[in-house]
Write a protein that holds these residues in place. Structure first.
Motif, PDB file in Angstrom:
ATOM      1  N   PRO A  85       0.819  -1.218   0.000  1.00  0.00           N
ATOM      2  CA  PRO A  85       0.000   0.000   0.000  1.00  0.00           C
ATOM      3  C   PRO A  85       0.849   1.263   0.000  1.00  0.00           C
ATOM      4  CG  PRO A  85      -0.783  -1.571   1.652  1.00  0.00           C
ATOM      5  CD  PRO A  85       0.542  -2.063   1.171  1.00  0.00           C
ATOM      6  N   ALA A  86       0.321   2.313  -0.604  1.00  0.00           N
ATOM      7  CA  ALA A  86       1.055   3.572  -0.722  1.00  0.00           C
ATOM      8  C   ALA A  86       1.373   4.167   0.644  1.00  0.00           C
ATOM      9  CB  ALA A  86       0.248   4.570  -1.558  1.00  0.00           C
ATOM     10  N   GLY A  87       0.378   4.226   1.529  1.00  0.00           N
ATOM     11  CA  GLY A  87       0.591   4.812   2.841  1.00  0.00           C
ATOM     12  C   GLY A  87       1.615   4.051   3.651  1.00  0.00           C
ATOM     13  N   LEU A  88       1.520   2.733   3.638  1.00  0.00           N
ATOM     14  CA  LEU A  88       2.473   1.916   4.380  1.00  0.00           C
ATOM     15  C   LEU A  88       3.873   2.045   3.779  1.00  0.00           C
ATOM     16  CD1 LEU A  88       2.850  -0.074   6.694  1.00  0.00           C
ATOM     17  CD2 LEU A  88       2.313  -1.938   5.108  1.00  0.00           C
ATOM     18  N   SER A  89       3.964   2.164   2.463  1.00  0.00           N
ATOM     19  CA  SER A  89       5.268   2.342   1.816  1.00  0.00           C
ATOM     20  C   SER A  89       5.933   3.628   2.285  1.00  0.00           C
ATOM     21  CB  SER A  89       5.110   2.378   0.288  1.00  0.00           C
ATOM     22  OG  SER A  89       4.627   1.150  -0.207  1.00  0.00           O
ATOM     23  N   SER A  90       5.149   4.696   2.391  1.00  0.00           N
ATOM     24  CA  SER A  90       5.712   5.970   2.842  1.00  0.00           C
ATOM     25  C   SER A  90       6.248   5.865   4.257  1.00  0.00           C
ATOM     26  CB  SER A  90       4.657   7.077   2.760  1.00  0.00           C
ATOM     27  OG  SER A  90       3.660   6.923   3.765  1.00  0.00           O
ATOM     28  N   LEU A  91       5.664   4.992   5.059  1.00  0.00           N
ATOM     29  CA  LEU A  91       6.117   4.796   6.438  1.00  0.00           C
ATOM     30  C   LEU A  91       7.336   3.894   6.501  1.00  0.00           C
ATOM     31  CD1 LEU A  91       5.725   5.004   9.532  1.00  0.00           C
ATOM     32  CD2 LEU A  91       4.179   3.032   9.347  1.00  0.00           C
ATOM     33  N   VAL A  92       7.236   2.721   5.893  1.00  0.00           N
ATOM     34  CA  VAL A  92       8.299   1.716   6.007  1.00  0.00           C
ATOM     35  C   VAL A  92       9.598   2.201   5.382  1.00  0.00           C
ATOM     36  CG1 VAL A  92       8.995  -0.609   5.255  1.00  0.00           C
ATOM     37  CG2 VAL A  92       6.704  -0.216   6.170  1.00  0.00           C
ATOM     38  N   LEU A  93       9.501   3.000   4.335  1.00  0.00           N
ATOM     39  CA  LEU A  93      10.710   3.483   3.665  1.00  0.00           C
ATOM     40  C   LEU A  93      11.576   4.338   4.588  1.00  0.00           C
ATOM     41  CD1 LEU A  93      11.726   2.992   0.770  1.00  0.00           C
ATOM     42  CD2 LEU A  93      10.905   5.271   0.195  1.00  0.00           C
ATOM     43  N   GLN A  94      10.980   4.886   5.653  1.00  0.00           N
ATOM     44  CA  GLN A  94      11.759   5.717   6.579  1.00  0.00           C
ATOM     45  C   GLN A  94      12.792   4.916   7.361  1.00  0.00           C
ATOM     46  OE1 GLN A  94      11.377   8.971   6.151  1.00  0.00           O
ATOM     47  NE2 GLN A  94       9.813   8.333   4.666  1.00  0.00           N
ATOM     48  N   ASP A 133       1.162  -6.506  10.673  1.00  0.00           N
ATOM     49  CA  ASP A 133      -0.089  -5.942  10.172  1.00  0.00           C
ATOM     50  C   ASP A 133      -0.257  -6.218   8.684  1.00  0.00           C
ATOM     51  OD1 ASP A 133      -2.459  -4.157  10.506  1.00  0.00           O
ATOM     52  OD2 ASP A 133      -1.359  -2.913   9.083  1.00  0.00           O
ATOM     53  N   GLU A 134       0.805  -6.054   7.910  1.00  0.00           N
ATOM     54  CA  GLU A 134       0.719  -6.297   6.469  1.00  0.00           C
ATOM     55  C   GLU A 134       0.519  -7.775   6.171  1.00  0.00           C
ATOM     56  OE1 GLU A 134       0.799  -5.488   2.314  1.00  0.00           O
ATOM     57  OE2 GLU A 134       0.262  -4.403   4.129  1.00  0.00           O
ATOM     58  N   GLY A 135       1.092  -8.638   7.021  1.00  0.00           N
ATOM     59  CA  GLY A 135       0.943 -10.071   6.802  1.00  0.00           C
ATOM     60  C   GLY A 135      -0.488 -10.548   6.890  1.00  0.00           C
ATOM     61  N   THR A 136      -1.325  -9.785   7.557  1.00  0.00           N
ATOM     62  CA  THR A 136      -2.733 -10.163   7.655  1.00  0.00           C
ATOM     63  C   THR A 136      -3.562  -9.585   6.517  1.00  0.00           C
ATOM     64  OG1 THR A 136      -3.291  -8.216   9.004  1.00  0.00           O
ATOM     65  CG2 THR A 136      -2.529 -10.196  10.163  1.00  0.00           C
ATOM     66  N   ALA A 137      -2.975  -8.695   5.704  1.00  0.00           N
ATOM     67  CA  ALA A 137      -3.776  -8.012   4.687  1.00  0.00           C
ATOM     68  C   ALA A 137      -3.161  -8.018   3.297  1.00  0.00           C
ATOM     69  CB  ALA A 137      -4.010  -6.553   5.119  1.00  0.00           C
ATOM     70  N   GLY A 138      -1.863  -8.243   3.168  1.00  0.00           N
ATOM     71  CA  GLY A 138      -1.219  -8.129   1.870  1.00  0.00           C
ATOM     72  C   GLY A 138       0.000  -9.015   1.764  1.00  0.00           C
ATOM     73  N   TRP A 266      -1.101   2.109  13.359  1.00  0.00           N
ATOM     74  CA  TRP A 266      -0.837   3.358  14.067  1.00  0.00           C
ATOM     75  C   TRP A 266       0.262   3.160  15.100  1.00  0.00           C
ATOM     76  CZ3 TRP A 266      -1.753   7.666  12.025  1.00  0.00           C
ATOM     77  CH2 TRP A 266      -2.948   7.946  11.343  1.00  0.00           C
ATOM     78  N   ALA A 267       0.233   2.012  15.791  1.00  0.00           N
ATOM     79  CA  ALA A 267       1.280   1.719  16.767  1.00  0.00           C
ATOM     80  C   ALA A 267       2.634   1.581  16.074  1.00  0.00           C
ATOM     81  CB  ALA A 267       0.948   0.438  17.530  1.00  0.00           C
ATOM     82  N   ALA A 268       2.647   0.916  14.914  1.00  0.00           N
ATOM     83  CA  ALA A 268       3.882   0.781  14.142  1.00  0.00           C
ATOM     84  C   ALA A 268       4.388   2.153  13.704  1.00  0.00           C
ATOM     85  CB  ALA A 268       3.640  -0.115  12.922  1.00  0.00           C
ATOM     86  N   THR A 269       3.462   3.034  13.324  1.00  0.00           N
ATOM     87  CA  THR A 269       3.828   4.387  12.909  1.00  0.00           C
ATOM     88  C   THR A 269       4.514   5.134  14.041  1.00  0.00           C
ATOM     89  OG1 THR A 269       1.974   4.484  11.359  1.00  0.00           O
ATOM     90  CG2 THR A 269       2.939   6.578  12.040  1.00  0.00           C
ATOM     91  N   ALA A 270       3.932   5.053  15.238  1.00  0.00           N
ATOM     92  CA  ALA A 270       4.509   5.753  16.382  1.00  0.00           C
ATOM     93  C   ALA A 270       5.916   5.240  16.690  1.00  0.00           C
ATOM     94  CB  ALA A 270       3.596   5.588  17.597  1.00  0.00           C
ATOM     95  N   LEU A 271       6.093   3.925  16.664  1.00  0.00           N
ATOM     96  CA  LEU A 271       7.401   3.350  16.963  1.00  0.00           C
ATOM     97  C   LEU A 271       8.421   3.709  15.891  1.00  0.00           C
ATOM     98  CD1 LEU A 271       6.409  -0.207  18.246  1.00  0.00           C
ATOM     99  CD2 LEU A 271       7.447   1.626  19.585  1.00  0.00           C
ATOM    100  N   LEU A 272       8.033   3.583  14.618  1.00  0.00           N
ATOM    101  CA  LEU A 272       8.988   3.815  13.544  1.00  0.00           C
ATOM    102  C   LEU A 272       9.385   5.283  13.458  1.00  0.00           C
ATOM    103  CD1 LEU A 272       8.846   1.963  10.155  1.00  0.00           C
ATOM    104  CD2 LEU A 272       9.927   4.178  10.361  1.00  0.00           C
ATOM    105  N   VAL A 273       8.398   6.168  13.524  1.00  0.00           N
ATOM    106  CA  VAL A 273       8.715   7.600  13.449  1.00  0.00           C
ATOM    107  C   VAL A 273       9.548   8.024  14.660  1.00  0.00           C
ATOM    108  CG1 VAL A 273       7.724   9.915  13.491  1.00  0.00           C
ATOM    109  CG2 VAL A 273       6.748   8.170  11.991  1.00  0.00           C
TER     110      VAL A 273
END
Length: 303
Positions: A85-94, A133-138, A266-273
Motif C-alpha cells: 500500500p502507498a501509505g504503508l510504503s511511505s512509512l516503512v521506507l523511513q 499488520d501487512e501479513g494479515t492483509a497483503g 498506528w502503533a507501528a507508525t509511532a514506533l517507527l517515526v
C-alpha cells in the motif's frame, strides 16, 4: 525559521508524502520499471541543460544513479505494484535512516551513540509491527521489496556523503540521467516491449500528469527547496520536518485511495517515526572531514 520557511518545509514534506499516492495512481498506467525510467527521464530533461556542469566526479554520479535510481526506485515501484500500500510504503521506507547509520558505521567508521542505537531498535520494532499488520492483509514479498529499497536508499546516502556535492539540485539532476537507460533495458527484458508500448500508446492526461508530478514536483522542486532550506538553516532545524512525510503519505492514501489504517499500523507508525527521530536527529560524535556537509542534504527524500 521564518514562517515562510516553515511553510516551505511543510510543503516539501506534503509533496513527498502525497507522492506515494501519485505513484500508486501511476502504476495503473505504466509497468513499474518503465514508470521509474520515465520519472528520471523527465526529471533530467530539460533541467540538465540549466543546472550547469556536474560539480562532483562522474564516478559518484554513476554510483548514486545506479543505487538510488535503478535499485531503490526500481524495488520500490515493483513492491508497490506487487501490492504494498502507498501509505504503508511511505512509512516503512523511513527505515532508511537505520540502514544509513549501519552502513556509515561499516564503511565510514561512524560509530553510533547509545541513543541512536536505541532509536534503531525502536524503529525496527515498528517495522516488525508493520510487517505483522501487512501479513494479515497483503503480500509480505512486496513488503520485503520496500525494505530492500530502504536499504538501497541508505547505501546511496552514504555514497552521497562521500561524493560531497556542493549543490544538491545540480547533483540530483545529473544523477537522474544515469538510471534512464538501465531501467528501460530492464523494463524491456522483464516487462516486455509489447506491454511498454501499450502503456505509452494509452498515455492520457492523467498518466502524463503523474509523470510530471513525480519528476518535476517531487524531484526537481522537492530537492531544490530542501537543499535551499538546508543552506540557510541548521540540519537539526530542517530535518524534523521530514518526519511529516509518512503522515502526509498515509493521510493522502486514506483520503484518495481509501486505504484503511488499523490500530496496529498506528502503533507501528509511532514506533517507527519515534525511532527514526532518535536515529536521525540526535547529534552524534563529530567527525571533521569534507563529507559532513552533504549528509545534511540527504535527510528526508522518500521517493
Amino acid at each position: 525559521m521564518r514562517p515562510a520557511h516553515i511553510c516551505l518545509a511543510v510543503l516539501v514534506a506534503a509533496v513527498w508524502g502525497v507522492n506515494f499516492t501519485v505513484i500508486e495512481v501511476g502504476l495503473g498506467h505504466f509497468p513499474p520499471l518503465l514508470f521509474s525510467a520515465l520519472r528520471f527521464l523527465v526529471a533530467a530533461l530539460p533541467a540538465v541543460f540549466f543546472v550547469g556542469r556536474p560539480k562532483v566526479a562522474w564516478k559518484w554520479i554513476v554510483a548514486v544513479g545506479l543505487v538510488l535510481g535503478v535499485a531503490k526506485f526500481g524495488l520500490l515501484f515493483i513492491g508497490m505494484d506487487a501490492g504494498m500500500p502507498a501509505g504503508l510504503s511511505s512509512l516503512v521506507l523511513q527505515i532508511q535512516a537505520v540502514f544509513t547509520a549501519l552502513i556509515a558505521f561499516a564503511v565510514l567508521g561512524e560509530r553510533p551513540t547509545r541513543v541512536r542505537l536505541s532509536g534503531m531498535g525502536v524503529a525496527l520494532c515498528g517495522v516488525g509491527l508493520a510487517a505483522v499488520d501487512e501479513g494479515t492483509a497483503g503480500p509480505l514479498g512486496a513488503f520485503a521489496l520496500v525494505i530492500a529499497a530502504a536499504a538501497c536508499w541508505g547505501l546511496s546516502n552514504v555514497l552521497t556523503r562521500k561524493a560531497s556535492p556542493p549543490d544538491s539540485l545540480n547533483f540530483m539532476v545529473w544523477v537522474s540521467t544515469v538510471p534512464v537507460l538501465p531501467l528501460l533495458g530492464l523494463s524491456l527484458l522483464t516487462e516486455g516491449p509489447s506491454r511498454d508500448l501499450a502503456a505509452l500508446r494509452a498515455l492520457d492526461w492523467q498518466g502524463a500528469g503523474v509523470v510530471v508530478y513525480v519528476a518535476w514536483i517531487t524531484t526537481v522542486f522537492g530537492f531544490g527547496a530542501w537543499g535551499w532550506l538546508l543552506h540557510r538553516h541548521p540540519a537539526s532545524t530542517v530535518a524534523p520536518f521530514s518526519l511529516l512525510v509518512p503522515v502526509f503519505g498515509m493521510s493522502s492514501a486514506a483520503l484518495f485511495l481509501g486505504e484503511s489504517v488499523s490500530p496496529l499500523r498506528w502503533a507501528a507508525t509511532a514506533l517507527l517515526v519515534g525511532g527514526v527521530a532518535l536515529t536521525s536527529l540526535v547529534p552524534g560524535p563529530r567527525r571533521v572531514h569534507v563529507a559532513d556537509a552533504p549528509a545534511r542534504e540527504q535527510v528526508g527524500e522518500p521517493a
